[in-house]
Design an enzyme around this catalytic site. Structure first.
Site, PDB file in Angstrom:
ATOM      1  CE  LYS A  27      -4.363  -1.094   2.251  1.00 35.86           C
ATOM      2  NZ  LYS A  27      -5.155  -0.848   3.449  1.00 35.86           N
ATOM      3  CE1 TYR A  50     -12.720  -8.540   8.818  1.00 38.41           C
ATOM      4  CE2 TYR A  50     -12.312  -6.193   8.553  1.00 38.41           C
ATOM      5  CZ  TYR A  50     -12.061  -7.500   8.183  1.00 38.41           C
ATOM      6  OH  TYR A  50     -11.159  -7.771   7.192  1.00 38.41           O
TER       7      TYR A  50
HETATM    8  P1  NAD Z   1      -0.781  -0.926  11.330  1.00 34.72           P
HETATM    9  O1  NAD Z   1       0.164  -2.033  11.632  1.00 34.72           O
HETATM   10  O2  NAD Z   1      -0.503   0.013  10.218  1.00 34.72           O
HETATM   11  O3  NAD Z   1      -0.974  -0.035  12.679  1.00 34.72           O
HETATM   12  C1  NAD Z   1      -1.095  -0.646  13.927  1.00 34.72           C
HETATM   13  C2  NAD Z   1      -1.521   0.379  14.977  1.00 34.72           C
HETATM   14  O4  NAD Z   1      -1.758  -0.320  16.204  1.00 34.72           O
HETATM   15  C3  NAD Z   1      -0.475   1.452  15.295  1.00 34.72           C
HETATM   16  O5  NAD Z   1      -1.113   2.670  15.588  1.00 34.72           O
HETATM   17  C4  NAD Z   1       0.199   0.902  16.547  1.00 34.72           C
HETATM   18  O6  NAD Z   1       0.817   1.913  17.336  1.00 34.72           O
HETATM   19  C5  NAD Z   1      -1.003   0.300  17.252  1.00 34.72           C
HETATM   20  N1  NAD Z   1      -0.616  -0.700  18.245  1.00 34.72           N
HETATM   21  C6  NAD Z   1       0.098  -1.829  18.030  1.00 34.72           C
HETATM   22  N2  NAD Z   1       0.277  -2.496  19.202  1.00 34.72           N
HETATM   23  C7  NAD Z   1      -0.336  -1.731  20.148  1.00 34.72           C
HETATM   24  C8  NAD Z   1      -0.510  -1.869  21.554  1.00 34.72           C
HETATM   25  N3  NAD Z   1      -0.013  -2.919  22.224  1.00 34.72           N
HETATM   26  N4  NAD Z   1      -1.212  -0.924  22.220  1.00 34.72           N
HETATM   27  C9  NAD Z   1      -1.741   0.140  21.555  1.00 34.72           C
HETATM   28  N5  NAD Z   1      -1.604   0.329  20.229  1.00 34.72           N
HETATM   29  C10 NAD Z   1      -0.905  -0.604  19.535  1.00 34.72           C
HETATM   30  O7  NAD Z   1      -2.201  -1.638  11.148  1.00 34.72           O
HETATM   31  P2  NAD Z   1      -3.453  -1.106  10.295  1.00 34.72           P
HETATM   32  O8  NAD Z   1      -3.328  -1.585   8.915  1.00 34.72           O
HETATM   33  O9  NAD Z   1      -3.626   0.338  10.572  1.00 34.72           O
HETATM   34  O10 NAD Z   1      -4.641  -1.939  10.964  1.00 34.72           O
HETATM   35  C11 NAD Z   1      -5.150  -1.627  12.253  1.00 34.72           C
HETATM   36  C12 NAD Z   1      -6.433  -2.412  12.466  1.00 34.72           C
HETATM   37  O11 NAD Z   1      -7.424  -1.958  11.554  1.00 34.72           O
HETATM   38  C13 NAD Z   1      -6.288  -3.913  12.193  1.00 34.72           C
HETATM   39  O12 NAD Z   1      -7.025  -4.605  13.164  1.00 34.72           O
HETATM   40  C14 NAD Z   1      -6.898  -4.117  10.832  1.00 34.72           C
HETATM   41  O13 NAD Z   1      -7.452  -5.401  10.680  1.00 34.72           O
HETATM   42  C15 NAD Z   1      -7.986  -3.062  10.855  1.00 34.72           C
HETATM   43  N6  NAD Z   1      -8.383  -2.604   9.514  1.00 34.72           N
HETATM   44  C16 NAD Z   1      -9.695  -2.671   9.201  1.00 34.72           C
HETATM   45  C17 NAD Z   1     -10.133  -2.224   7.966  1.00 34.72           C
HETATM   46  C18 NAD Z   1     -11.589  -2.297   7.648  1.00 34.72           C
HETATM   47  O14 NAD Z   1     -11.954  -2.123   6.469  1.00 34.72           O
HETATM   48  N7  NAD Z   1     -12.443  -2.513   8.607  1.00 34.72           N
HETATM   49  C19 NAD Z   1      -9.218  -1.683   7.044  1.00 34.72           C
HETATM   50  C20 NAD Z   1      -7.869  -1.613   7.404  1.00 34.72           C
HETATM   51  C21 NAD Z   1      -7.470  -2.085   8.652  1.00 34.72           C
END
Ligand code: NAD
Length: 289
Positions: A70, A233
């Site tokens: 991405k 989700y």
């Molecule tokens: P990413 O790896 O880019 O970011 C992870 C985030 O989680 C960061 O802000 C990090 O600091 C935080 N984090 C990690 N460990 C932590 C902890 N122990 N305590 C507090 N914060 C912590 O991941 P992403 O791609 O941004 O995805 C995040 C979530 O969103 C995932 O669960 C993913 O499945 C979900 N998501 C959902 C959709 C959707 O369409 N519903 C789309 C994208 C991502």
């Protein structure tokens, strides 16, 4: 029926076989009577340039892009949407006669999922926890769409700097006012949530391997008229959403964001609206939702 005129859109990521996107997009194409298919391709950064070249060479309509591509794919494209440019991430590519444009529909999906529930956050303040890919997309799109103020919280890990960069971009390029705080600062968290209309978890906490875990210290941070959303989700009700339910908040998991980011990509490829009511029912029937 697939035939010689069938158009192809891809999904380029690694690992990718678990993704619900091809099932969802192909049902949406079928429902709309559009002669197009989506296929998933195991593509990582090592072969991304060639895979993007193939979109042009094969005359594909476009592609979805997911991790780890991405934030890398933009440099292989001809144009970026303003949101994709600001977010620094692309999840949808559209091929218009050999000109490839990158879009980021994750934030669009988040905003559309709220609208679908009759929720309007424009002109209001929201608090979003997270500074990774999903969080950045939500924060930038919300700012572009007219949210007045965004308070961002994140732990002091490698993502914190990305959160600071998001704050700089929002304050420079939009009319929204953004701030970032350390998630460990519970006084600030309580204060910022108190005058927000919406609180969102955009971290992975709540899903595997963090199931049953949330950063929210306790339910006294919430109030019944606060809208609470989770990007996660699976499970459909995280620990965070359980706490919101306990307080009587209106809450939503990440299903809506997932559906509407796909609907936005569908519209970019086809120029048509996805039949989201049909898709919600179908996603439930096949057990994806
Ligand atoms: P990413 O790896 O880019 O970011 C992870 C985030 O989680 C960061 O802000 C990090 O600091 C935080 N984090 C990690 N460990 C932590 C902890 N122990 N305590 C507090 N914060 C912590 O991941 P992403 O791609 O941004 O995805 C995040 C979530 O969103 C995932 O669960 C993913 O499945 C979900 N998501 C959902 C959709 C959707 O369409 N519903 C789309 C994208 C991502």
């Amino acid at each position: 029926m697939l035939n010689g005129y069938t158009e192809l859109v891809g999904l380029m990521a690694s690992p990718i076989r678990h993704s619900h996107s091809p099932a969802m997009q192909n049902e949406a194409f079928r429902r709309a009577g559009i002669n197009c298919v989506q296929l998933a391709f195991e593509v990582d950064n090592s072969c991304l340039k060639e895979a993007v070249h193939a979109i042009r060479i094969l005359g594909m309509r476009g592609s979805n892009v997911s991790m780890p591509n991405k934030t890398v794919v933009g440099k292989y494209l001809d144009k970026l949407s303003p949101a994709a440019q600001l977010i620094g991430s692309v999840n949808t590519i559209v091929n218009d006669h050999g000109v490839l444009t990158g879009y980021c529909t994750d934030g669009i999906g988040f905003m559309a999922s709220l609208k679908d529930e009759g929720i309007d956050i424009t002109g209001k303040k929201i608090t979003v926890v997270g500074a990774g890919g999903a969080a950045t997309a939500i924060q930038i799109q919300a700012a572009l769409d007219g949210v007045a103020e965004i308070s961002i919280f994140n732990v002091k890990d490698q993502f914190y700097e990305a959160g600071e960069e998001t704050v700089r971009k929002i304050n420079k390029f939009t009319d929204c006012k953004a701030s970032i705080y350390d998630l460990a600062d519970h006084a600030a968290l309580r204060r910022e949530i108190a005058d927000s209309c919406l609180l969102s978890n955009a971290t992975g906490l709540g899903m595997k391997p963090y199931e049953g875990i949330t950063w929210l210290p306790d339910t006294t941070f919430l109030r019944p008229d606060l809208i609470v959303t989770d990007t996660v989700y699976a499970p459909p009700v995280t620990k965070f959403l359980e706490m919101a339910r306990e307080v009587g908040c209106r809450y939503m998991n990440g299903h809506g964001m997932m559906l509407f980011q796909g609907a936005a990509a569908f519209q970019l490829w086809t120029g048509k609206q996805m039949d989201v009511d049909h898709m919600k029912q179908w996603l439930r029937e096949v057990g994806i939702f």
